[in-house]
Design a protein around this motif. Structure first.
Motif, short mmCIF file in Angstrom:
data_model
loop_
_atom_site.label_atom_id
_atom_site.label_comp_id
_atom_site.label_asym_id
_atom_site.label_seq_id
_atom_site.Cartn_x
_atom_site.Cartn_y
_atom_site.Cartn_z
N THR A 206 0.93 -1.02 -0.36
CA THR A 206 -0.11 0.13 -0.05
C THR A 206 0.75 1.08 0.11
OG1 THR A 206 -0.16 0.31 2.66
CG2 THR A 206 -1.66 -1.19 1.48
N ILE A 207 2.27 0.97 0.18
CA ILE A 207 3.09 2.27 0.48
C ILE A 207 2.96 3.46 -1.53
CG2 ILE A 207 5.31 3.58 0.78
CD1 ILE A 207 5.99 0.60 2.51
N PRO A 208 3.44 2.58 -1.92
CA PRO A 208 3.07 3.36 -3.82
C PRO A 208 1.82 4.03 -3.24
CG PRO A 208 4.13 1.26 -3.85
CD PRO A 208 3.53 1.70 -2.64
N LYS A 209 0.55 3.06 -3.79
CA LYS A 209 -0.58 3.67 -3.71
C LYS A 209 -1.15 4.84 -2.60
CE LYS A 209 -2.70 -1.05 -4.16
NZ LYS A 209 -3.37 -2.23 -4.00
N ARG A 210 -0.36 5.18 -1.27
CA ARG A 210 -0.71 6.54 -0.51
C ARG A 210 0.15 7.83 -1.12
NH1 ARG A 210 0.39 3.76 5.10
NH2 ARG A 210 1.52 2.45 4.40
N LEU A 211 1.31 6.84 -1.09
CA LEU A 211 1.94 8.12 -1.30
C LEU A 211 1.98 8.81 -2.94
CD1 LEU A 211 5.92 6.19 -1.66
CD2 LEU A 211 5.09 8.71 0.15
N ARG A 212 0.87 8.01 -3.75
CA ARG A 212 0.69 8.46 -4.95
C ARG A 212 -0.68 9.22 -4.86
NH1 ARG A 212 -0.21 3.60 -7.40
NH2 ARG A 212 1.60 4.12 -7.83
N ALA A 213 -1.96 8.48 -3.81
CA ALA A 213 -2.79 9.99 -3.67
C ALA A 213 -2.99 11.32 -2.94
CB ALA A 213 -3.74 8.72 -2.30
N ALA A 214 -1.11 11.49 -1.84
CA ALA A 214 -1.14 12.13 -1.64
C ALA A 214 -0.10 13.13 -2.66
CB ALA A 214 -0.03 11.59 -0.25
N GLY A 215 -0.37 12.62 -3.73
CA GLY A 215 0.34 13.71 -4.79
C GLY A 215 1.86 13.85 -4.24
N LEU A 216 2.73 12.69 -3.78
CA LEU A 216 3.52 12.22 -4.04
C LEU A 216 5.06 11.57 -4.41
CD1 LEU A 216 4.20 12.79 0.72
CD2 LEU A 216 4.26 14.93 -1.24
N PRO A 217 6.07 12.22 -5.04
CA PRO A 217 6.67 10.55 -5.74
C PRO A 217 6.88 9.75 -4.47
CG PRO A 217 8.11 13.06 -4.73
CD PRO A 217 6.77 12.99 -4.43
N ILE A 218 7.12 8.78 -5.97
CA ILE A 218 7.68 7.46 -4.74
C ILE A 218 8.90 7.12 -5.67
CG2 ILE A 218 6.47 4.78 -5.11
CD1 ILE A 218 4.38 6.02 -6.44
N ASN A 219 9.46 6.46 -4.49
CA ASN A 219 11.29 6.85 -3.89
C ASN A 219 11.52 5.96 -2.72
OD1 ASN A 219 11.78 8.54 -2.51
ND2 ASN A 219 11.52 10.15 -4.34
N ASP A 220 12.68 5.43 -2.87
CA ASP A 220 12.95 4.89 -1.58
C ASP A 220 12.72 5.76 -0.37
OD1 ASP A 220 13.63 2.63 -2.93
OD2 ASP A 220 15.39 3.11 -3.42
N ASN A 221 13.63 7.05 -0.59
CA ASN A 221 13.15 8.23 -0.06
C ASN A 221 11.65 8.26 0.96
OD1 ASN A 221 15.75 9.03 1.54
ND2 ASN A 221 15.67 10.40 0.09
N THR A 222 10.85 8.40 0.02
CA THR A 222 9.22 8.62 0.65
C THR A 222 8.57 7.35 0.85
OG1 THR A 222 8.19 8.08 -1.49
CG2 THR A 222 8.65 10.63 -0.86
N ALA A 223 9.26 6.47 0.15
CA ALA A 223 8.44 5.50 0.52
C ALA A 223 9.17 4.51 1.89
CB ALA A 223 9.00 3.52 -0.07
N ASN A 224 10.39 4.36 2.58
CA ASN A 224 10.99 4.24 3.66
C ASN A 224 10.51 5.36 5.43
OD1 ASN A 224 12.60 1.67 3.45
ND2 ASN A 224 14.44 2.85 2.44
N LEU A 225 10.64 6.50 4.82
CA LEU A 225 10.03 7.22 5.65
C LEU A 225 8.65 7.16 6.31
CD1 LEU A 225 10.90 9.80 7.47
CD2 LEU A 225 12.46 8.39 5.45
N LEU A 226 7.87 6.79 5.14
CA LEU A 226 6.49 6.19 5.03
C LEU A 226 6.20 5.10 6.49
CD1 LEU A 226 3.15 6.72 4.86
CD2 LEU A 226 3.18 6.32 2.67
N TRP A 227 7.14 4.11 5.81
CA TRP A 227 7.09 3.00 6.26
C TRP A 227 7.59 2.51 7.61
CZ3 TRP A 227 11.81 -0.85 5.35
CH2 TRP A 227 11.66 -2.52 5.52
N LEU A 228 8.73 3.69 7.79
CA LEU A 228 8.60 4.36 9.78
C LEU A 228 7.66 4.95 10.21
CD1 LEU A 228 12.45 5.86 10.62
CD2 LEU A 228 10.02 6.58 11.66
N ASP A 229 6.98 5.72 9.71
CA ASP A 229 6.35 6.37 10.10
C ASP A 229 4.31 5.52 10.48
OD1 ASP A 229 4.68 8.98 10.81
OD2 ASP A 229 2.79 7.81 9.42
N ASP A 230 4.56 4.04 10.10
CA ASP A 230 3.38 3.10 9.81
C ASP A 230 4.04 2.32 11.50
OD1 ASP A 230 2.19 3.55 8.17
OD2 ASP A 230 3.23 1.85 6.86
#
Length: 390
Positions: A270-294
């Motif tokens: 769900t990480i890419p889907k949530r980033l896309r829905a938030a209008g943010l790029p999907i890359n290792d930085n944004t994905a790992n930070l969302l993973w940590l936030d989860d």
């Protein structure tokens, strides 16, 4: 009749006030969340990272707690910074053999990845445990000295190999025992170092879900006493590339393969889907930070579910500054942190108080109402700042 009703309402009000004061007099639960190698631009609450990441739980802590804008660290690399946090003292006070021998050889203390906590050292978890707290730890060690660890003969060996799997589990158990010896009642899902140093390339991947699972299990244990959880992530420190972090095999851990993926956090899919829905790029930085936030979100959700959130203080701290790691320039030592509790602190949303990571231990002991007057720390409690004092 009116007089009786008035007296009854007064008694009810007094009873309610008494319960309110009693609840606030309770010693709080404390979670110390320490991330690994976060950059200033990883924080939406700092100007450098404003609106660049999807981190709703971290944003909540910053919004409802106090952002310590002048938080600094004594030593701008991982090991001594963790030493500072867990002892309240400078890394130069370390007594492990490797450090003292280097000091003797060089004629002076050289603080780097060499300041290890021994079972004989006075630590924050041990002091809290002695004062009646239940103490737990999940995640990255990288500071407590672990004996008995064995090297693997073949770095490219398979984690399915029974001998390799047994050795991974044995090394994990040695790490767990070391944590118990310095004052933790509970320790699990541990990395004795960064994933790349576990000894097998196959398991040299991140698994945030595995660390979170241990943290949640600790929080869900029946508690008659207040608790302290030291929760240490291995991200966003490398490896950060997708196949070795947020998109790695979710069954891979420091003890080998799990039977099945864990479900304590939202699915990684769900990480890419949530980033896309938030209008943010999907890359290792944004994905790992969302993973940590989860992971942070899972801890908050568990506190809500167990009814403990009203009496819990959360510290969110990155281990050191990242813009000049290893140096004592501002980029290496300036490292804002967040302290949160429901309802906030009198200090308000931000504090400009000049504080250090050696100050965490005495601050936490003050919050826990532990008398530590017989112990000297290099750090100093900054609880008065949080309470709005000058």
């Amino acid at each position: 009749m009116r007089s009786i009703m008035k007296r009854s309402l007064t008694l009810l009000a007094l009873a309610g006030l008494s319960l309110f004061m009693q609840a606030h007099a309770e010693r709080p639960n404390i979670i110390f969340f320490i991330a690994d190698d976060m950059l200033p631009n990883h924080f939406n609450c700092l100007q450098e990272g404003k609106d660049k990441y999807l981190t709703p739980n971290l944003d909540r802590l910053a919004r409802e707690g106090t952002l310590m804008l002048q938080q600094h660290v004594v030593s701008p690399v991982c090991t001594p910074s963790r030493y500072n946090v867990l002892t309240g003292n400078f890394g130069s006070r370390a007594q492990n053999h490797y450090f003292t021998q280097n000091t003797k050889k060089n004629g002076q203390s050289i603080v780097e990845f060499n300041t290890h906590i021994l079972s004989t050292d006075r630590t924050l978890p041990a002091l809290l445990k002695a004062a009646g707290y239940t103490t737990g730890m999940a995640g990255k060690d990288h500071v407590v000295e672990v004996s008995g660890l064995k090297r693997f003969k073949n770095f490219k060996g398979s984690a399915h190999d029974p001998a390799n799997k047994a050795q991974l589990k044995a090394n994990h158990e040695h790490t767990r025992q070391a944590m118990l010896e310095i004052g933790f009642d509970f320790a699990d899902s541990l990395y004795h170092n960064n994933p790349s140093f576990l000894g097998l390339y196959e398991v040299a991947v991140q698994n945030m879900d595995w660390i979170t699972d241990a943290g949640v299990r600790f929080l869900r244990q029946p508690h008659t006493d207040p608790f302290f959880l030291y929760f240490a992530t291995t991200v966003p420190h490398g490896p950060t590339q997708a196949k070795r972090s947020w998109k790695a095999d979710p069954r891979l851990t420091a003890i080998g393969y799990l039977d099945k993926p864990l479900t304590v956090q939202p699915s990684r899919d769900t990480i890419p889907k949530r980033l896309r829905a938030a209008g943010l790029p999907i890359n290792d930085n944004t994905a790992n930070l969302l993973w940590l936030d989860d992971a942070l979100g899972a801890l908050l959700d568990t506190l809500e579910a167990t009814g403990e959130i009203d009496n819990t203080v959360i510290f969110f701290f990155n281990d050191h500054g990242q813009l000049a790691k290893g140096t004592v320039y501002q980029g290496g030592v300036h490292n804002p942190s967040i302290v949160w509790r429901k309802g906030g602190f009198p200090a308000g949303a931000t504090s400009q108080a000049l504080v250090s990571n050696v100050d965490f231990a005495p601050t936490i002991l003050d919050l826990a109402q532990v008398d530590y007057s017989q112990h000297e720390f290099d750090g100093q409690s900054f609880l008065p700042y949080l309470e709005g004092e000058t």
